[in-house]
Design a protein around this motif. Structure first.
Motif, mmCIF file in Angstrom:
data_model
loop_
_atom_site.group_PDB
_atom_site.id
_atom_site.type_symbol
_atom_site.label_atom_id
_atom_site.label_comp_id
_atom_site.label_asym_id
_atom_site.label_seq_id
_atom_site.Cartn_x
_atom_site.Cartn_y
_atom_site.Cartn_z
ATOM 1 N N LYS A 1 0.748 -1.098 0.018
ATOM 2 C CA LYS A 1 -0.019 -0.095 0.150
ATOM 3 C C LYS A 1 1.241 0.485 -0.026
ATOM 4 N N TYR A 2 1.780 1.595 0.390
ATOM 5 C CA TYR A 2 3.258 1.987 0.619
ATOM 6 C C TYR A 2 4.176 1.650 0.072
ATOM 7 N N THR A 3 4.889 3.241 -0.120
ATOM 8 C CA THR A 3 6.555 2.976 -0.900
ATOM 9 C C THR A 3 6.791 4.208 -0.247
ATOM 10 N N VAL A 4 8.501 4.250 -0.597
ATOM 11 C CA VAL A 4 9.374 5.657 0.079
ATOM 12 C C VAL A 4 9.302 6.576 -1.243
ATOM 13 N N LEU A 5 8.394 6.043 -2.398
ATOM 14 C CA LEU A 5 8.543 6.553 -3.527
ATOM 15 C C LEU A 5 6.506 7.232 -3.292
ATOM 16 N N GLY A 6 6.278 6.567 -2.498
ATOM 17 C CA GLY A 6 4.774 6.897 -2.897
ATOM 18 C C GLY A 6 4.558 8.903 -2.377
ATOM 19 N N PRO A 7 5.007 9.267 -2.173
ATOM 20 C CA PRO A 7 4.199 10.440 -2.386
ATOM 21 C C PRO A 7 4.842 11.903 -3.868
ATOM 22 N N ILE A 8 5.332 11.385 -4.200
ATOM 23 C CA ILE A 8 5.568 11.094 -5.962
ATOM 24 C C ILE A 8 4.687 10.563 -6.394
ATOM 25 N N GLY A 9 3.693 9.746 -5.961
ATOM 26 C CA GLY A 9 2.780 8.562 -7.341
ATOM 27 C C GLY A 9 3.325 7.942 -8.125
ATOM 28 N N ALA A 10 4.339 7.351 -7.380
ATOM 29 C CA ALA A 10 5.096 6.227 -8.193
ATOM 30 C C ALA A 10 4.412 5.100 -8.071
ATOM 31 N N PRO A 11 3.640 4.828 -8.760
ATOM 32 C CA PRO A 11 3.535 3.122 -8.875
ATOM 33 C C PRO A 11 4.401 1.858 -8.557
ATOM 34 N N VAL A 12 4.325 1.299 -7.382
ATOM 35 C CA VAL A 12 5.288 0.152 -7.155
ATOM 36 C C VAL A 12 4.759 -0.645 -7.364
ATOM 37 N N ILE A 13 4.813 -2.111 -7.484
ATOM 38 C CA ILE A 13 4.369 -3.794 -6.724
ATOM 39 C C ILE A 13 5.512 -3.888 -6.248
ATOM 40 N N LEU A 14 5.590 -5.212 -5.519
ATOM 41 C CA LEU A 14 6.289 -5.803 -4.953
ATOM 42 C C LEU A 14 6.503 -7.155 -5.645
ATOM 43 N N LEU A 15 7.467 -7.239 -6.310
ATOM 44 C CA LEU A 15 7.172 -8.895 -7.432
ATOM 45 C C LEU A 15 8.324 -9.911 -6.688
#
Length: 169
Positions: A51-65
Motif C-alpha cells: 500500500k505504501y512505498t518510499v516513492l509514494g509522495p511522488i505518486g510512483a506506481p510500485v509493486i513488490l515482485l
C-alpha cells in the motif's frame, strides 16, 4: 479476460515534486540514491502489503515482485515500478542502466510463476517476456511517461531492457 489488477498510488501524479524527482532519478547520483533506498522500500512495502512505498509522495506506481531464485530456489522480492494495463502489469529490467540485467529478470526467464503485492493484495502471476518490438516500444513509452529516468537508463547501457507482462495465474 482475467480480473483487473488494483491500481493504488498515493501522492500526486503531477506537480513539481514529481517532476523534480523524475529529473533527479535520471541522474547517476539519483539512480545510486534510489538503489540505496531499495531495501528500505522493500521493508515498507512488505509491512504495508504494497500500500505504501518510499516513492509514494511522488505518486510512483510500485509493486513488490517475488520470484524464485534460479540458483537458490528461494523467494526473492524486489520493489519495481510498473505500468498498469487493466489485466496486465508490465515491469522492465532497467537495473538503473547498469551493464547487467537485474537478477529478477533471469529468475522470471527460468521460472515465470511469481507473486505481486499491490494495494494490500498478494496475487499469483505468470510472467511472459514481451518479444514483439512494436509492443516493446509501446510499453517503454509508457514507462517514459511515468519517469524520464527510463530514457536515461536505456541510454546508459548497450543491452536490451527486458520487459515482462504479468498476468494473474
Amino acid at each position: 479476460m482475467s480480473a483487473q489488477f488494483p491500481d493504488r498510488r498515493w501522492g500526486p501524479q503531477t506537480g513539481l515534486l514529481r517532476r523534480t524527482a523524475s529529473s533527479f532519478a535520471a541522474t547517476t547520483l539519483g539512480s545510486t540514491v534510489i538503489r540505496k533506498l531499495t531495501p528500505l522500500d522493500r521493508r515498507l512495502l512488505e509491512r504495508t502489503a504494497g500500500k505504501y512505498t518510499v516513492l509514494g509522495p511522488i505518486g510512483a506506481p510500485v509493486i513488490l515482485l517475488t520470484t524464485t531464485g534460479r540458483k537458490s530456489g528461494q523467494p526473492r522480492t524486489t520493489p519495481l515500478l510498473y505500468v498498469h494495463d487493466g489485466d496486465v502489469l508490465y515491469v522492465i529490467g532497467s537495473n538503473f542502466g547498469q551493464a547487467t540485467h537485474p537478477a529478477w529478470t533471469g529468475n522470471l526467464l527460468a521460472a515465470p510463476e511469481a507473486t505481486v503485492t499491490i494495494a494490500g493484495q498478494r496475487i499469483a502471476v505468470t510472467a511472459a517476456r514481451v518479444e514483439d518490438p512494436a509492443k516493446q516500444a509501446e510499453v517503454f513509452a509508457r514507462f517514459e511517461e511515468t519517469t524520464q529516468a527510463y530514457t536515461a537508463y536505456k541510454d546508459r547501457t548497450d543491452r536490451d531492457l527486458r520487459i515482462f507482462a504479468l498476468r494473474r495465474a
